[in-house]
Design a protein around this motif. Structure first.
Motif, PDB file in Angstrom:
ATOM      1  N   ASP A 197     -31.349  30.048 -57.411  1.00  0.00           N
ATOM      2  CA  ASP A 197     -31.426  31.038 -58.475  1.00  0.00           C
ATOM      3  C   ASP A 197     -29.998  31.433 -58.827  1.00  0.00           C
ATOM      4  O   ASP A 197     -29.038  30.888 -58.289  1.00  0.00           O
ATOM      5  CB  ASP A 197     -32.301  32.249 -58.093  1.00  0.00           C
ATOM      6  CG  ASP A 197     -31.824  32.978 -56.842  1.00  0.00           C
ATOM      7  OD1 ASP A 197     -30.594  33.120 -56.657  1.00  0.00           O
ATOM      8  OD2 ASP A 197     -32.672  33.424 -56.050  1.00  0.00           O
ATOM      9  N   GLY A 278     -39.935  30.912 -50.585  1.00  0.00           N
ATOM     10  CA  GLY A 278     -40.814  31.871 -51.254  1.00  0.00           C
ATOM     11  C   GLY A 278     -40.977  31.647 -52.742  1.00  0.00           C
ATOM     12  O   GLY A 278     -41.016  32.607 -53.526  1.00  0.00           O
ATOM     13  N   LEU A 279     -41.083  30.388 -53.161  1.00  0.00           N
ATOM     14  CA  LEU A 279     -41.235  30.108 -54.586  1.00  0.00           C
ATOM     15  C   LEU A 279     -42.503  30.749 -55.148  1.00  0.00           C
ATOM     16  O   LEU A 279     -43.592  30.629 -54.561  1.00  0.00           O
ATOM     17  CB  LEU A 279     -41.300  28.588 -54.820  1.00  0.00           C
ATOM     18  CG  LEU A 279     -41.549  28.165 -56.277  1.00  0.00           C
ATOM     19  CD1 LEU A 279     -40.349  28.503 -57.139  1.00  0.00           C
ATOM     20  CD2 LEU A 279     -41.890  26.691 -56.368  1.00  0.00           C
ATOM     21  N   ASP A 280     -42.373  31.415 -56.267  1.00  0.00           N
ATOM     22  CA  ASP A 280     -43.505  31.989 -56.987  1.00  0.00           C
ATOM     23  C   ASP A 280     -44.086  30.905 -57.895  1.00  0.00           C
ATOM     24  O   ASP A 280     -43.607  30.694 -59.014  1.00  0.00           O
ATOM     25  CB  ASP A 280     -43.043  33.192 -57.807  1.00  0.00           C
ATOM     26  CG  ASP A 280     -44.146  33.779 -58.677  1.00  0.00           C
ATOM     27  OD1 ASP A 280     -45.325  33.386 -58.516  1.00  0.00           O
ATOM     28  OD2 ASP A 280     -43.824  34.616 -59.546  1.00  0.00           O
ATOM     29  N   GLU A 282     -46.936  30.656 -59.502  1.00  0.00           N
ATOM     30  CA  GLU A 282     -47.520  31.147 -60.745  1.00  0.00           C
ATOM     31  C   GLU A 282     -46.436  31.493 -61.761  1.00  0.00           C
ATOM     32  O   GLU A 282     -46.560  31.209 -62.949  1.00  0.00           O
ATOM     33  CB  GLU A 282     -48.406  32.357 -60.473  1.00  0.00           C
ATOM     34  CG  GLU A 282     -49.689  32.030 -59.732  1.00  0.00           C
ATOM     35  CD  GLU A 282     -50.605  33.240 -59.611  1.00  0.00           C
ATOM     36  OE1 GLU A 282     -50.234  34.309 -60.146  1.00  0.00           O
ATOM     37  OE2 GLU A 282     -51.678  33.111 -58.994  1.00  0.00           O
ATOM     38  N   GLY A 283     -45.345  32.104 -61.280  1.00  0.00           N
ATOM     39  CA  GLY A 283     -44.251  32.432 -62.171  1.00  0.00           C
ATOM     40  C   GLY A 283     -43.550  31.193 -62.692  1.00  0.00           C
ATOM     41  O   GLY A 283     -43.147  31.125 -63.866  1.00  0.00           O
TER      42      GLY A 283
END
Length: 475
Positions: A197, A278-280, A282-283
């Protein structure tokens, strides 16, 4: 700057801060050159972009020139660094870009770079902003800063830039083989990947490979009236779509014979590292307007994205596709089908399996031809390499936080070719973000990522010199 960094690094980082606006201006000048390698109408501009890089590198102490190929030229440049015995790094990038189409979806001209505000601060918007002109410029500006502050680079550097990456690099392998001795180095460095990120740096340790095919199914000798022949004459479009509809089973597993024979699951440590990110999911999908994932549903999201192979229909056509109606049974139908491969999968074996897959399912009244456009194996980068450890330290120097090891679902064929032709590994140290819109309208690169990239490359040069000094002392 983290503990143990090179004592000469801080003045270089200070120089990058002071000269940031000038670096942005040079980057914008580069972006204004429409180096679209896929369109012959832009051939002169593509060459102009290569020459622009030659001129920039000559300004900062490199011997540099443009080398002609059967396609677009290569840029080859050398800097001796501090002298004999210094580590030698080979930096690769590409100066060509994707076509800007559809131009009407851009908020401004694709080759009129603008700096605009975004949720993470300022960003550069233009074709090539991140892929790969912006990332390439992060290390060119690091070279410039070292040269300005210390009058030399701390290691020997060869810069090698191509203008055909977006067309499949047809001239790359022949050029590498012809100039293998000149391009020898201890390790290669590529910035064409991403960070985790905007605040967390990453080293990419795994790349998927690629097999890109085109299949054409032929039935009758010419297009037929569907009223006269419908129901008795085989329809190649029907036959082809029926075959391709069997590519995946109900759970997303690919049905090509032998497809998974060489696929190795990630080890427990790697799986644990990926879970910890911790990849989101859905996001991640929500950003592209998708509510549910595809692929092998019994596999974790990041495994599907980074370490599992794929099969995708990239285009399909046949018969009448114009306005209005024309009721024909087409004589031919075609599709482009690509496979993203993982380490240990052989593109030739996958191609043979796909050929068998089609033959076993195709209507007996039809025939087919299968062609390949390109193929490259997947890559693993050794995580115990001292060069990779130096890169991790350099990223920590720039970001003030430790980098994570990630995979990448994309393919960078040059990495495999550096290994096979030059015998060297590649450090994949990129600074892009998942929302940078590569290959799409309004492509962008965050200025924070550009800044971090310049500083990380400046630190990498220092860390590599320190590693060379330790090696010399040990000898």
């Amino acid at each position: 700057m983290t503990d143990g960094a090179h004592p000469q690094l801080q003045p270089v980082l200070d120089h990058l801060e002071a000269e940031f606006d000038n670096a942005l201006a040079r980057w914008q000048a580069f972006l204004r050159i429409p180096s679209v390698s896929t369109d012959p109408a832009y051939n002169d501009k593509t060459r102009e972009a290569g020459q622009w890089l030659v001129d920039q590198l000559r300004e900062i102490g490199f011997t540099a020139d443009l080398r002609d190929t059967p396609g677009h030229p290569m840029v080859v440049a050398h800097h001796p660094g501090p002298g004999r015995g210094a580590p030698h790094l080979l930096y690769y990038g590409h100066y060509d870009v994707q076509p800007p189409d559809p131009v009407e979806l851009w908020d401004s001209g694709p080759f009129e770079p603008r700096i605009v505000d975004g949720p993470r601060g300022r960003r550069m918007v233009a074709r090539g902003a991140v892929d790969d002109k912006g990332q390439l410029m992060t290390f060119v500006e690091a070279f410039r800063a070292w040269q300005a502050v210390h009058g030399t680079l701390p290691v020997a550097v060869t810069a090698f830039f191509e203008g055909e990456e977006e067309t499949g690099s047809p001239s790359l392998l022949p050029f590498l083989k012809q100039h293998a001795e000149e391009l020898q180095a201890d390790v290669a460095v590529v910035s064409d990947t991403g960070s985790w990120d905007v605040d967390t740096p990453a080293i990419t340790t795994q790349l998927r490979g690629m097999l890109y095919t085109e299949v054409t199914v032929t039935g009758p000798s010419h297009d037929l009236h569907s009223g006269i022949y419908g129901g008795v004459a085989p329809n190649p479009a029907n036959a082809l779509t029926r075959v391709l509809g069997d590519l995946h089973d109900a759970n997303g597993r690919i049905q090509v014979p032998g497809f998974y024979d060489a696929v190795v699951d990630p080890d427990g440590e790697t799986r644990a590292q990926w879970r910890a990110l911790g990849l989101d999911a859905e996001g991640f999908l929500g950003g592209i307007g998708v509510a549910a994932s595809s692929g092998e549903q019994d596999r974790p999201f990041l495994e599907r994205l980074w370490s599992r192979p794929t099969a995708d229909i990239n285009g399909i056509w046949g018969g009448y596709t114009g306005a209005g109606s024309k009721t024909v049974i087409p004589a031919q139908a075609s599709a482009k089908v690509s496979f993203r491969l993982v380490p240990d999968q052989d593109p030739d074996a996958v191609l043979a399996g796909f050929r068998t897959f089609i033959a076993e399912r195709l209507h007996p009244g039809c025939s087919f031809e299968l062609h390949t456009h390109n193929g490259s194996p997947a890559i693993r980068v050794p995580t115990d390499s001292p060069y990779l450890q130096a890169a991790r330290q350099a990223l920590a120097d720039a970001y003030g936080t430790q980098p994570v090891n990630i995979g990448c679902g994309g393919s960078i064929p040059v990495v495999g070719e550096f290994k096979s032709v030059l015998g060297i590994d590649t450090l994949l140290m990129g600074f892009g973000l998942e929302d940078d819109r590569m290959h799409s309208p309004n492509e962008k690169f965050e200025l924070a990522c550009f800044d971090n990239g310049m500083k990380a490359h400046a630190a990498l040069l220092a860390r590599m010199q320190a590693m060379g000094a330790r090696r010399d002392a040990a000898e």
